[in-house]
Design a protein around this motif. Structure first.
Motif, PDB file in Angstrom:
ATOM      1  N   SER A  26      -0.016   4.284  -8.876  1.00 33.46           N
ATOM      2  CA  SER A  26       1.088   3.609  -8.192  1.00 33.46           C
ATOM      3  C   SER A  26       0.537   2.631  -7.156  1.00 33.46           C
ATOM      4  CB  SER A  26       1.948   4.656  -7.488  1.00 33.46           C
ATOM      5  OG  SER A  26       1.203   5.269  -6.438  1.00 33.46           O
ATOM      6  N   PRO A  27       1.383   1.761  -6.627  1.00 33.05           N
ATOM      7  CA  PRO A  27       0.899   0.836  -5.591  1.00 33.05           C
ATOM      8  C   PRO A  27       0.242   1.551  -4.416  1.00 33.05           C
ATOM      9  CG  PRO A  27       3.031   0.114  -6.390  1.00 33.05           C
ATOM     10  CD  PRO A  27       2.768   1.445  -7.036  1.00 33.05           C
ATOM     11  N   GLU A  28       0.800   2.700  -4.007  1.00 33.13           N
ATOM     12  CA  GLU A  28       0.206   3.453  -2.901  1.00 33.13           C
ATOM     13  C   GLU A  28      -1.175   3.971  -3.294  1.00 33.13           C
ATOM     14  OE1 GLU A  28       3.230   3.885  -4.110  1.00 33.13           O
ATOM     15  OE2 GLU A  28       4.410   3.047  -2.472  1.00 33.13           O
ATOM     16  N   GLU A  29      -1.296   4.454  -4.549  1.00 34.89           N
ATOM     17  CA  GLU A  29      -2.595   4.949  -5.004  1.00 34.89           C
ATOM     18  C   GLU A  29      -3.591   3.803  -5.147  1.00 34.89           C
ATOM     19  OE1 GLU A  29      -1.536   8.919  -7.594  1.00 34.89           O
ATOM     20  OE2 GLU A  29      -1.218   6.958  -8.533  1.00 34.89           O
ATOM     21  N   GLN A  30      -3.114   2.650  -5.579  1.00 35.28           N
ATOM     22  CA  GLN A  30      -4.021   1.511  -5.685  1.00 35.28           C
ATOM     23  C   GLN A  30      -4.515   1.062  -4.312  1.00 35.28           C
ATOM     24  OE1 GLN A  30      -2.208  -1.606  -8.019  1.00 35.28           O
ATOM     25  NE2 GLN A  30      -2.839  -0.651  -9.934  1.00 35.28           N
ATOM     26  N   LYS A  31      -3.649   1.153  -3.327  1.00 33.43           N
ATOM     27  CA  LYS A  31      -4.070   0.811  -1.969  1.00 33.43           C
ATOM     28  C   LYS A  31      -5.160   1.768  -1.506  1.00 33.43           C
ATOM     29  CE  LYS A  31      -2.227   0.057   2.691  1.00 33.43           C
ATOM     30  NZ  LYS A  31      -0.998   0.062   3.532  1.00 33.43           N
ATOM     31  N   GLU A  32      -4.974   3.062  -1.777  1.00 31.70           N
ATOM     32  CA  GLU A  32      -5.999   4.048  -1.419  1.00 31.70           C
ATOM     33  C   GLU A  32      -7.273   3.793  -2.214  1.00 31.70           C
ATOM     34  OE1 GLU A  32      -6.785   8.889  -1.252  1.00 31.70           O
ATOM     35  OE2 GLU A  32      -4.975   8.111  -2.229  1.00 31.70           O
ATOM     36  N   GLY A  46     -20.577   8.867  -4.254  1.00 30.77           N
ATOM     37  CA  GLY A  46     -20.181   9.235  -5.602  1.00 30.77           C
ATOM     38  C   GLY A  46     -18.728   9.660  -5.664  1.00 30.77           C
ATOM     39  N   ALA A  47     -18.316  10.522  -4.735  1.00 29.74           N
ATOM     40  CA  ALA A  47     -16.924  10.986  -4.716  1.00 29.74           C
ATOM     41  C   ALA A  47     -15.978   9.856  -4.350  1.00 29.74           C
ATOM     42  CB  ALA A  47     -16.779  12.141  -3.726  1.00 29.74           C
ATOM     43  N   LEU A  48     -16.374   9.026  -3.412  1.00 31.05           N
ATOM     44  CA  LEU A  48     -15.536   7.880  -3.044  1.00 31.05           C
ATOM     45  C   LEU A  48     -15.319   6.970  -4.240  1.00 31.05           C
ATOM     46  CD1 LEU A  48     -17.245   7.064   0.383  1.00 31.05           C
ATOM     47  CD2 LEU A  48     -14.862   7.790   0.104  1.00 31.05           C
ATOM     48  N   GLY A  49     -16.403   6.702  -4.956  1.00 35.65           N
ATOM     49  CA  GLY A  49     -16.302   5.805  -6.103  1.00 35.65           C
ATOM     50  C   GLY A  49     -15.504   6.392  -7.248  1.00 35.65           C
ATOM     51  N   VAL A  50     -15.704   7.683  -7.531  1.00 37.54           N
ATOM     52  CA  VAL A  50     -14.988   8.311  -8.642  1.00 37.54           C
ATOM     53  C   VAL A  50     -13.500   8.408  -8.337  1.00 37.54           C
ATOM     54  CG1 VAL A  50     -14.674  10.461  -9.932  1.00 37.54           C
ATOM     55  CG2 VAL A  50     -16.969   9.571  -9.519  1.00 37.54           C
ATOM     56  N   LEU A  51     -13.157   8.874  -7.128  1.00 42.13           N
ATOM     57  CA  LEU A  51     -11.735   8.988  -6.789  1.00 42.13           C
ATOM     58  C   LEU A  51     -11.087   7.604  -6.770  1.00 42.13           C
ATOM     59  CD1 LEU A  51      -9.332  10.715  -6.068  1.00 42.13           C
ATOM     60  CD2 LEU A  51     -10.035  10.619  -3.655  1.00 42.13           C
ATOM     61  N   GLY A  52     -11.794   6.618  -6.253  1.00 41.89           N
ATOM     62  CA  GLY A  52     -11.260   5.257  -6.269  1.00 41.89           C
ATOM     63  C   GLY A  52     -10.981   4.792  -7.681  1.00 41.89           C
ATOM     64  N   ALA A  53     -11.919   5.069  -8.602  1.00 40.29           N
ATOM     65  CA  ALA A  53     -11.723   4.677 -10.001  1.00 40.29           C
ATOM     66  C   ALA A  53     -10.541   5.403 -10.621  1.00 40.29           C
ATOM     67  CB  ALA A  53     -12.995   4.958 -10.800  1.00 40.29           C
ATOM     68  N   LEU A  54     -10.359   6.672 -10.251  1.00 36.28           N
ATOM     69  CA  LEU A  54      -9.253   7.458 -10.802  1.00 36.28           C
ATOM     70  C   LEU A  54      -7.893   6.920 -10.372  1.00 36.28           C
ATOM     71  CD1 LEU A  54     -10.692  11.049 -10.266  1.00 36.28           C
ATOM     72  CD2 LEU A  54     -10.337   9.914 -12.468  1.00 36.28           C
ATOM     73  N   LEU A  55      -7.845   6.283  -9.218  1.00 37.55           N
ATOM     74  CA  LEU A  55      -6.572   5.804  -8.680  1.00 37.55           C
ATOM     75  C   LEU A  55      -6.296   4.345  -9.017  1.00 37.55           C
ATOM     76  CD1 LEU A  55      -6.723   7.448  -5.123  1.00 37.55           C
ATOM     77  CD2 LEU A  55      -5.551   8.302  -7.160  1.00 37.55           C
TER      78      LEU A  55
END
Length: 784
Positions: A195-201, A182-191
């Motif tokens: 920025s390109p670095e955040e999209q990579k994460e 759940g946390a992985l999915g939510v944080l991924g959606a938030l990013l």
């Protein structure tokens, strides 16, 4: 429990048995034993605590509250008793009493998670989300392995809507539960939109989440959104298809898949996905808006209008209002367009251009909106460009780029229109004439495949030595390729028009960057140094309305191709035109025809019974409006003649049967004006204050016909009326066009190429000298 020593051994056994029943989920047995203890020991707090708690679980909340009030009186320092009283009061509907009891429990047990959780629940029931979130968060910090508490916190922090809080909690969550899907999915959606670095994460997080829960449709759909934003459309579509297969009733999944398909050019299938989304949730405003967008792509203007109206009925976002108004103008629904433009104007005046909005008003639709000025157009363009503000500029090239071994300036052209398209119709002849000894051209092409026999594509491939397809590349990858190719000047030929890939230049791949030809106004983009224009479309003194420095060419900023083929001219009868009529051609897209302009044309028809209005065929709904307006003005609808769309050579051939070409306002005739003049038809121009409303004047002046430029609607109407009535003047103008067409600046591609090349070299010289971009006026050169 306090006071055990006062109990007999038998009662201590009863108490222990009652507690065992309670913790084992047998509240009835626990209550029976505890009640007996209370009867024998009226002031024994633990027994009352146990009885009250059991009664609460049994649903006897009135009695539970009575007993627990006595328990907290007997055990005033027992936090658990206060917490249980709070739960019972909450069940009884005494919210304030419950909150007070839970606060006392928290004071007594500051390091325990459960009292804070209970207080959070009570606060949440009262709608106090921020306070509730604070208690849940503190509870989680005290019980960081509690997955359910973590889920509760994530859901509430998302409801609160603070993106910073969302990220902070998810990172705390993952610090303690690194595999929490759940946390992985939510944080991924938030990013995803970062920025390109955040999209990579984000991609790493979403992949990790899917590793834990491979059948989670929401995560697959968020991955679709991320991959689409990176122009990895094939992967995005695959992820989107997986999402809808897993959740065939979930509207957002179909909507996200549809957007990826639309970007990939699969417009029919995208439309079906948006309709699927709406079949499952007719209130999905995003799906209505996206359905409108893809209907525009498909040229289905009535359906686009209907979809946009549904969207703004549900959410009056400035960007949506603007698109809806534009769609209404495409079908001559002027009343609806004006209503939406009025609401848009009120929102903009109230400062509703929010920099954080993902969906922002389209600069193109805005500059075509009646009543907008250069300052407002700049504001909207800057807001739109700010979407790419966080994209990092590529590191300066070492060694410096810009020229090749032969010291030719390397010029990169970024467009989707290297094919049979209006942009290619204009620029192909000029590019062919550009000196290959001074300039090395590279095409960065993200357009659809060219059709077989596309003569413009063939000519462009011959004129441009290097060709780089970038449709499948992400913006950063395309920018890195441009940098690797050593481009000195990059030119965006598309601007903020449909399907643009302007984000490529936001990475600053070239030392000097420009925009030209595709977008008739400022782009508000800090990564663009110059706009290529002329002294008519951007007069001296008007520079404040542009974020770019102005590189002015002599004559007209718009090139033309002398090799354009004019097809055979059909007879008037074959075209449905009266033989003896004065034919007023207005082959414009319908959004350019305003109520006021059409009324002006009708007044001319009313005063000139020998005239007919020759219009481009369009949606039946729009044609019905124009017919109705004509009838209301006393004009026979038979005097409105509709011309079907034809290939350009055939269109130019028939166009020669017109007597006068009419201008539109505030969006002028652009390529349409050049077409008319190339076909030998006098083009009337109505010149306004903004770039988009001065293009016709620039074109007509460059054709040597400044007398055909009007500067207000009254002069325009009078000019058209005079020309309709004066056949000799019309004949003289046609003769002038025929005799000078091969000499006027408008159609001199070789002279244009010299001026264009000189402008590029002047801008490049400033860069080589370490000087910032500045306004440049290219001097006129004597034709050779």
């Amino acid at each position: 429990m306090t006071g055990h020593s006062s109990l007999s051994a038998r009662d201590q056994a009863f108490l222990s048995e009652a507690a065992t029943h309670f913790v084992s989920g047998r509240p009835a047995q626990a209550a029976e034993l505890a009640r007996a203890l209370c009867a024998r020991h009226a002031r024994f707090g633990p027994a009352h605590k146990l009885l009250g708690s059991a009664l609460h679980l049994l649903g006897e909340h009135d009695e539970a509250v009575r007993v627990l009030r006595l328990a907290v009186e007997l055990l005033p320092g027992d936090g658990q008793t206060w917490s249980n009283l709070g739960n019972a009061l909450d069940a009884l509907g005494d919210a304030e009493g419950a909150i007070a009891a839970h606060r006392r429990a928290v004071e007594l047990l500051p390091d325990a998670a459960t009292p804070r959780h209970n207080l959070g629940c009570a606060l949440l029931q009262q709608g106090k989300r921020i306070e509730a979130l604070e208690q849940f968060w503190l509870a989680y910090e005290r019980s960081p392995q509690d997955e359910e508490l973590a889920r509760l916190c994530r859901e509430l922090v998302l409801e609160v809507g603070d993106a910073d809080l969302q990220r902070r909690f998810c990172r705390l969550n993952l610090q303690h539960l690194p595999q929490d899907a759940g946390a992985l999915g939510v944080l991924g959606a938030l990013l995803v939109d970062g920025s390109p670095e955040e999209q990579k994460e984000a991609e790493q997080l979403l992949a990790a989440a899917l590793n834990e829960t491979p059948d989670n449709a929401v995560i697959w759909s968020n991955l679709c959104v991320l991959l689409r934003s990176q122009t990895r459309l094939e992967e995005a579509i695959k992820a989107g298809r997986r999402a809808v297969a897993l959740a065939p009733q979930w509207a957002p999944g179909f909507n996200n898949l549809g957007t990826a398909l639309r970007d990939a050019g699969a417009w029919e299938e995208a439309k079906q996905q948006f309709m699927q989304a709406l079949a499952h949730d007719g209130e999905c405003a995003d799906a209505w808006y996206n359905l409108g967008c893809v209907c525009v792509d498909l040229g289905e203007h009535d359906d686009a209008r209907a979809a946009f109206v549904e969207a703004v009925t549900r959410f009056q976002h400035p960007a949506w209002l603007l698109q809806a108004a534009h769609a209404c103008r495409q079908v001559a629904d002027w009343d609806a367009a004006q209503l939406m433009e009025g609401e848009l104007g009120r929102q903009l005046s109230a400062g509703n251009l929010r920099a954080a909005d993902e969906c922002r008003p389209s600069p193109f639709a805005f500059l075509t909106t009646p009543g907008t000025d250069a300052a407002a157009q700049l504001q909207v363009a800057r807001n739109y460009a700010d979407r790419f503000a966080e994209l990092p500029a590529l590191a300066p090239a070492s060694p410096p780029v810009g020229t090749d071994d032969q010291e030719r300036l390397r010029v990169g052209l970024l467009s989707a229109d290297f094919r049979d398209h209006a942009t290619a119709h204009l620029m192909t002849g000029m590019l062919e004439a550009l000196d290959p000894g001074r300039f090395h051209l590279i095409a960065y092409d993200y357009g659809p495949p060219a059709g077989e026999g596309d003569a413009y594509r063939r000519r462009l491939r011959e004129a441009i030595p290097d060709w780089v397809p970038i449709a499948s590349m992400a913006g950063l990858e395309a920018a890195q390729r441009m940098r690797a190719d050593g481009v000195g000047i990059a030119i965006d030929l598309k601007g903020w028009t449909q399907g643009a890939r302007t984000e490529v230049l936001a990475y600053r791949p070239a030392p000097v960057q420009m925009q030209w030809l595709g977008f008739p106004g400022t782009m508000g983009a800090p990564w663009l140094d110059y706009i290529i224009a002329d002294a008519v479309v951007i007069p001296h003194g008007a520079e404040a309305g542009y974020s770019e420095q102005v590189l002015r060419l002599p004559g007209c900023y718009q090139p033309n191709d002398r090799h354009r083929v004019i097809g055979a001219m059909p007879s008037r009868a074959a075209l449905g035109l009266p033989e003896d009529a004065v034919v007023l051609a207005a082959f414009h897209q319908y959004y350019k025809i305003t109520r006021e302009l059409f009324a002006l044309w009708l007044r001319v028809l009313a005063r000139c019974p020998q005239a007919v209005l020759w219009l481009l065929d369009g949606p039946d709904s729009a044609k019905a409006v124009l017919v109705r307006e004509a009838q209301a003005a006393g004009i026979d609808p038979a005097r409105l003649v509709w011309a079907p769309r034809l290939p350009v050579a055939e269109h130019l051939g028939r166009l020669a049967q017109a007597d006068i070409a009419l201008d539109t306002f505030p969006v002028n005739a652009h390529t349409t004006a050049s077409d008319a003049l190339w076909a030998g038809v006098p083009q009337v121009a109505l010149c306004g204050e903004t770039f988009v409303s001065r293009v016709s004047a620039s074109i007509v002046c460059a054709a040597g016909l400044p007398q055909l430029v009007a500067h207000d609607p009254a002069d325009y109407e009078a000019l058209v009326f005079r020309l309709v009535c004066d056949g000799a003047q019309r004949a003289a103008l046609r003769t002038q066009l025929r005799e000078t067409r091969d000499r006027v600046a408008l159609f001199d591609a070789r002279a244009f190429a010299r001026h264009f090349g000189a402008g590029l070299e002047m801008a490049w010289a400033r860069h080589r000298q370490g000087l910032p971009a500045a306004h440049i006026d290219v001097p006129a050169m004597v034709s050779v």
